[in-house]
Write an enzyme that holds these catalytic residues in place. Structure first.
Site, PDB file in Angstrom:
ATOM      1  N   THR A 134      20.516 -29.841  40.343  1.00  0.00           N
ATOM      2  CA  THR A 134      20.767 -28.413  40.564  1.00  0.00           C
ATOM      3  C   THR A 134      19.552 -27.698  41.154  1.00  0.00           C
ATOM      4  O   THR A 134      18.405 -28.127  40.933  1.00  0.00           O
ATOM      5  CB  THR A 134      21.142 -27.754  39.211  1.00  0.00           C
ATOM      6  OG1 THR A 134      21.039 -26.340  39.314  1.00  0.00           O
ATOM      7  CG2 THR A 134      20.225 -28.203  38.080  1.00  0.00           C
ATOM      8  N   GLU A 136      18.472 -25.128  40.007  1.00  0.00           N
ATOM      9  CA  GLU A 136      17.788 -24.466  38.891  1.00  0.00           C
ATOM     10  C   GLU A 136      16.520 -25.201  38.481  1.00  0.00           C
ATOM     11  O   GLU A 136      15.678 -24.642  37.783  1.00  0.00           O
ATOM     12  CB  GLU A 136      18.751 -24.293  37.711  1.00  0.00           C
ATOM     13  CG  GLU A 136      19.984 -23.513  38.135  1.00  0.00           C
ATOM     14  CD  GLU A 136      20.826 -22.966  37.006  1.00  0.00           C
ATOM     15  OE1 GLU A 136      20.302 -22.766  35.907  1.00  0.00           O
ATOM     16  OE2 GLU A 136      22.029 -22.739  37.251  1.00  0.00           O
ATOM     17  N   TYR A 159      18.549 -25.984  29.831  1.00  0.00           N
ATOM     18  CA  TYR A 159      19.474 -26.678  30.747  1.00  0.00           C
ATOM     19  C   TYR A 159      18.716 -27.194  31.963  1.00  0.00           C
ATOM     20  O   TYR A 159      18.743 -28.392  32.285  1.00  0.00           O
ATOM     21  CB  TYR A 159      20.617 -25.746  31.195  1.00  0.00           C
ATOM     22  CG  TYR A 159      21.332 -26.234  32.435  1.00  0.00           C
ATOM     23  CD1 TYR A 159      22.101 -27.399  32.394  1.00  0.00           C
ATOM     24  CD2 TYR A 159      21.231 -25.565  33.660  1.00  0.00           C
ATOM     25  CE1 TYR A 159      22.750 -27.882  33.537  1.00  0.00           C
ATOM     26  CE2 TYR A 159      21.868 -26.030  34.805  1.00  0.00           C
ATOM     27  CZ  TYR A 159      22.627 -27.191  34.737  1.00  0.00           C
ATOM     28  OH  TYR A 159      23.248 -27.665  35.866  1.00  0.00           O
ATOM     29  N   LYS A 163      17.823 -31.037  33.257  1.00  0.00           N
ATOM     30  CA  LYS A 163      18.268 -31.558  34.563  1.00  0.00           C
ATOM     31  C   LYS A 163      17.061 -32.025  35.382  1.00  0.00           C
ATOM     32  O   LYS A 163      17.133 -33.039  36.084  1.00  0.00           O
ATOM     33  CB  LYS A 163      19.042 -30.476  35.343  1.00  0.00           C
ATOM     34  CG  LYS A 163      20.395 -30.110  34.767  1.00  0.00           C
ATOM     35  CD  LYS A 163      21.413 -31.243  34.817  1.00  0.00           C
ATOM     36  CE  LYS A 163      21.837 -31.614  36.218  1.00  0.00           C
ATOM     37  NZ  LYS A 163      22.899 -32.663  36.196  1.00  0.00           N
TER      38      LYS A 163
HETATM   39  P1  NAD Z   1      31.195 -29.099  33.376  1.00  0.00           P
HETATM   40  O1  NAD Z   1      30.516 -28.637  32.131  1.00  0.00           O
HETATM   41  O2  NAD Z   1      32.381 -28.360  33.880  1.00  0.00           O
HETATM   42  O3  NAD Z   1      31.636 -30.640  33.211  1.00  0.00           O
HETATM   43  C1  NAD Z   1      30.820 -31.575  32.575  1.00  0.00           C
HETATM   44  C2  NAD Z   1      31.670 -32.806  32.253  1.00  0.00           C
HETATM   45  O4  NAD Z   1      30.805 -33.806  31.660  1.00  0.00           O
HETATM   46  C3  NAD Z   1      32.779 -32.533  31.234  1.00  0.00           C
HETATM   47  O5  NAD Z   1      33.986 -33.138  31.658  1.00  0.00           O
HETATM   48  C4  NAD Z   1      32.272 -33.172  29.955  1.00  0.00           C
HETATM   49  O6  NAD Z   1      33.324 -33.643  29.097  1.00  0.00           O
HETATM   50  C5  NAD Z   1      31.444 -34.329  30.503  1.00  0.00           C
HETATM   51  N1  NAD Z   1      30.407 -34.758  29.559  1.00  0.00           N
HETATM   52  C6  NAD Z   1      29.540 -33.983  28.861  1.00  0.00           C
HETATM   53  N2  NAD Z   1      28.754 -34.734  28.074  1.00  0.00           N
HETATM   54  C7  NAD Z   1      29.118 -36.025  28.300  1.00  0.00           C
HETATM   55  C8  NAD Z   1      28.661 -37.280  27.814  1.00  0.00           C
HETATM   56  N3  NAD Z   1      27.675 -37.357  26.902  1.00  0.00           N
HETATM   57  N4  NAD Z   1      29.249 -38.418  28.277  1.00  0.00           N
HETATM   58  C9  NAD Z   1      30.259 -38.359  29.181  1.00  0.00           C
HETATM   59  N5  NAD Z   1      30.747 -37.193  29.659  1.00  0.00           N
HETATM   60  C10 NAD Z   1      30.176 -36.042  29.241  1.00  0.00           C
HETATM   61  O7  NAD Z   1      30.035 -29.144  34.467  1.00  0.00           O
HETATM   62  P2  NAD Z   1      30.145 -28.953  36.052  1.00  0.00           P
HETATM   63  O8  NAD Z   1      29.948 -27.536  36.395  1.00  0.00           O
HETATM   64  O9  NAD Z   1      31.342 -29.676  36.543  1.00  0.00           O
HETATM   65  O10 NAD Z   1      28.820 -29.733  36.515  1.00  0.00           O
HETATM   66  C11 NAD Z   1      28.884 -31.125  36.795  1.00  0.00           C
HETATM   67  C12 NAD Z   1      27.521 -31.598  37.235  1.00  0.00           C
HETATM   68  O11 NAD Z   1      27.115 -30.902  38.414  1.00  0.00           O
HETATM   69  C13 NAD Z   1      26.423 -31.357  36.191  1.00  0.00           C
HETATM   70  O12 NAD Z   1      25.551 -32.456  36.210  1.00  0.00           O
HETATM   71  C14 NAD Z   1      25.733 -30.105  36.699  1.00  0.00           C
HETATM   72  O13 NAD Z   1      24.394 -30.052  36.262  1.00  0.00           O
HETATM   73  C15 NAD Z   1      25.854 -30.315  38.193  1.00  0.00           C
HETATM   74  N6  NAD Z   1      25.819 -29.066  38.979  1.00  0.00           N
HETATM   75  C16 NAD Z   1      26.745 -28.100  38.742  1.00  0.00           C
HETATM   76  C17 NAD Z   1      26.710 -26.933  39.491  1.00  0.00           C
HETATM   77  C18 NAD Z   1      27.708 -25.822  39.238  1.00  0.00           C
HETATM   78  O14 NAD Z   1      27.534 -24.732  39.766  1.00  0.00           O
HETATM   79  N7  NAD Z   1      28.763 -26.056  38.466  1.00  0.00           N
HETATM   80  C19 NAD Z   1      25.725 -26.749  40.476  1.00  0.00           C
HETATM   81  C20 NAD Z   1      24.784 -27.787  40.700  1.00  0.00           C
HETATM   82  C21 NAD Z   1      24.849 -28.953  39.944  1.00  0.00           C
HETATM   83  P1  TYD Z   2      26.296 -18.737  35.334  1.00  0.00           P
HETATM   84  O1  TYD Z   2      27.676 -18.797  35.888  1.00  0.00           O
HETATM   85  O2  TYD Z   2      26.092 -18.936  33.866  1.00  0.00           O
HETATM   86  O3  TYD Z   2      25.422 -19.765  36.189  1.00  0.00           O
HETATM   87  P2  TYD Z   2      23.817 -20.011  36.190  1.00  0.00           P
HETATM   88  O4  TYD Z   2      23.225 -19.320  35.040  1.00  0.00           O
HETATM   89  O5  TYD Z   2      23.742 -21.493  36.033  1.00  0.00           O
HETATM   90  O6  TYD Z   2      23.351 -19.505  37.510  1.00  0.00           O
HETATM   91  O7  TYD Z   2      25.667 -17.332  35.704  1.00  0.00           O
HETATM   92  C1  TYD Z   2      25.584 -16.900  37.059  1.00  0.00           C
HETATM   93  C2  TYD Z   2      24.865 -15.560  37.060  1.00  0.00           C
HETATM   94  O8  TYD Z   2      25.699 -14.598  36.397  1.00  0.00           O
HETATM   95  C3  TYD Z   2      23.557 -15.560  36.293  1.00  0.00           C
HETATM   96  O9  TYD Z   2      22.638 -14.706  36.959  1.00  0.00           O
HETATM   97  C4  TYD Z   2      23.914 -14.981  34.943  1.00  0.00           C
HETATM   98  C5  TYD Z   2      25.021 -14.019  35.271  1.00  0.00           C
HETATM   99  N1  TYD Z   2      26.049 -13.813  34.213  1.00  0.00           N
HETATM  100  C6  TYD Z   2      26.370 -12.523  33.788  1.00  0.00           C
HETATM  101  O10 TYD Z   2      25.816 -11.518  34.267  1.00  0.00           O
HETATM  102  N2  TYD Z   2      27.329 -12.377  32.807  1.00  0.00           N
HETATM  103  C7  TYD Z   2      27.939 -13.448  32.241  1.00  0.00           C
HETATM  104  O11 TYD Z   2      28.796 -13.261  31.338  1.00  0.00           O
HETATM  105  C8  TYD Z   2      27.605 -14.761  32.704  1.00  0.00           C
HETATM  106  C9  TYD Z   2      28.277 -15.988  32.118  1.00  0.00           C
HETATM  107  C10 TYD Z   2      26.657 -14.893  33.707  1.00  0.00           C
END
Ligand code: NAD
Ligand code: TYD
Length: 354
Positions: A134, A136, A159, A163
């Site tokens: 990420t 982040e 978090y 990562k």
């Molecule tokens: P999510 O929380 O929606 O999904 C995570 C999945 O991992 C779930 O299905 C959960 O059951 C599974 N999981 C959790 N712990 C586990 C374990 N110990 N063993 C096996 N499975 C497990 O997350 P997401 O938003 O889909 O993110 C997926 C990946 O992408 C993560 O690694 C996250 O850091 C990365 N990522 C997400 C974003 C975003 O904006 N969503 C951006 C950049 C990177």
């Molecule tokens: P989020 O979706 O939690 O993603 P990340 O923290 O990983 O970027 O949050 C996106 C942005 O929105 C972040 O600046 C925090 C803000 N936020 C709110 O203002 N209110 C909320 O209820 C949540 C969940 C996030």
């Protein structure tokens, strides 16, 4: 094209395939790489929802294993049986606010789970592992500049620190053991099947229910939004074309203030801005993220398709059309999907010959 993937219909392991990005990635692979076989490993935590894979779970090219990435023995048996050509590692604890409330699960899954997965992959033929990281990990930006792959890592939350540990472990495995790993670092995703604890689906589902919308701090924090399909394309390009040991930033070139995003979705839904409530800020809240994804463009041919305003409008439409999905997630009844539709099939299935 990565040589090993070109040899035969590729067998891929996707960890976290019942989560938001993982489920979109499994669907993307089955649609855009029709020859592929996919095995998804997911522990089905609160964030894992098998309903996210509804309609593809019966596809003979897809296999699901309810397993924990920290369970080395179980992963080892799965890898020995399946012999994957590539691994896309997404399983993680993913929500910043939960990591502030309780970091331990983040260290366990994101750090220990990633090390376990890398060890198992190394012990079973060393398929390429793409670590889905990420933006982040870079911490927070001031008003100008963007993160490049050479920016220092300065994570702010448990978090992002977990990562960063995972992505550095992967790079160390490349240097130390010569393991074939590629790291992608992507900005904030939006799109279908996102758990409604993250900003966009949370605000949509609350606005639809005429509930107040909690905006942290002054609402001026900036995220660089990318549609989840574009992220999935970037992950697969990194698998197919990435250089081993290299990091690729992925981003959507769509920096927006949180307040602007919330106001757009209220306008799309025809709901009043009076629903907005400014609430106490998140501790350690990063002010701004912005990705320089020129390396991915030049070396992988990565080029995001979605313009944010159009992508957000489509996403809002998806949540409106799938209000029952959101309701089941919000009231917790999605947890029964496993019992109702899957457990019986699992029990009826022949044991896997390992
Ligand atoms: P999510 O929380 O929606 O999904 C995570 C999945 O991992 C779930 O299905 C959960 O059951 C599974 N999981 C959790 N712990 C586990 C374990 N110990 N063993 C096996 N499975 C497990 O997350 P997401 O938003 O889909 O993110 C997926 C990946 O992408 C993560 O690694 C996250 O850091 C990365 N990522 C997400 C974003 C975003 O904006 N969503 C951006 C950049 C990177
Ligand atoms: P989020 O979706 O939690 O993603 P990340 O923290 O990983 O970027 O949050 C996106 C942005 O929105 C972040 O600046 C925090 C803000 N936020 C709110 O203002 N209110 C909320 O209820 C949540 C969940 C996030």
């Amino acid at each position: 094209m990565n040589a090993r993937l070109a040899q035969r219909p590729a067998r891929l392991v996707v960890t976290g395939g019942a989560g938001f990005v993982g489920a979109n990635l499994v669907r993307w692979l089955l649609l855009h790489r029709p020859g592929v076989r996919v095995l998804t490993v997911d522990a089905l935590t609160y964030a894992g929802n098998l309903e996210n894979l509804a309609g593809v779970l019966d596809d003979p090219r897809l296999r699901f294993e309810n397993a924990d990435v920290c369970d080395a023995d179980r992963l080892g048996r799965i890898f020995a049986d399946y012999q994957p050509d590539g691994v896309l590692h997404l399983a993680a604890e993913s929500h910043v606010d939960r990591s502030i409330a309780g970091p331990a699960a983040f260290v366990r899954t994101n750090v220990h789970g990633t090390a376990t997965l890398l060890d198992v992959a190394r012990a079973h033929g060393g398929p390429r592992v793409v670590i889905v990281s990420t933006d982040e990990v870079y911490g927070s930006l001031g008003p100008s500049g963007r993160f490049s792959e050479d920016s220092p890592l300065a994570p702010s939350s448990p978090y992002s620190a977990s990562k960063a540990a995972a992505d550095l472990l992967a790079l160390s495995y490349h240097r130390t053991f010569g393991q074939d790993v590629v790291v992608t670092r992507c900005s904030n995703n939006y799109g279908p099947y996102q758990f409604p604890e993250k900003l966009i689906p949370l605000m949509i589902s609350r606005a639809l229910a005429d509930e107040p919308l909690p905006v942290y701090g002054d609402g001026r924090n900036i995220r660089d939004w990318i549609h989840v399909e574009d992220h999935c394309t970037g992950i697969v390009l990194a698998l197919e074309r990435g250089v081993a040991g290299r990091v690729y930033n992925l981003g959507g070139d769509a920096e927006r203030e949180n307040l602007a995003v919330v106001c757009q979705l209220l306008a799309e839904l025809g709901k009043p801005e009076s629903l907005i409530r400014f609430v106490a800020d998140r501790p350690g809240h990063d002010r701004r993220y912005a990705m320089d994804a020129r390396r991915a463009r030049a070396e992988l041919g990565f080029s995001p398709r979605y313009r944010f305003e159009l992508g957000l409008a489509r996403t809002i439409q998806w949540y409106v059309e799938h209000e029952a999905w959101s309701r089941r997630v919000r009231d917790g009844s999605y947890r029964r999907y496993l019992e109702d539709t899957y457990r019986s099939r699992l029990e009826a299935a022949a044991p896997c010959a390992v």
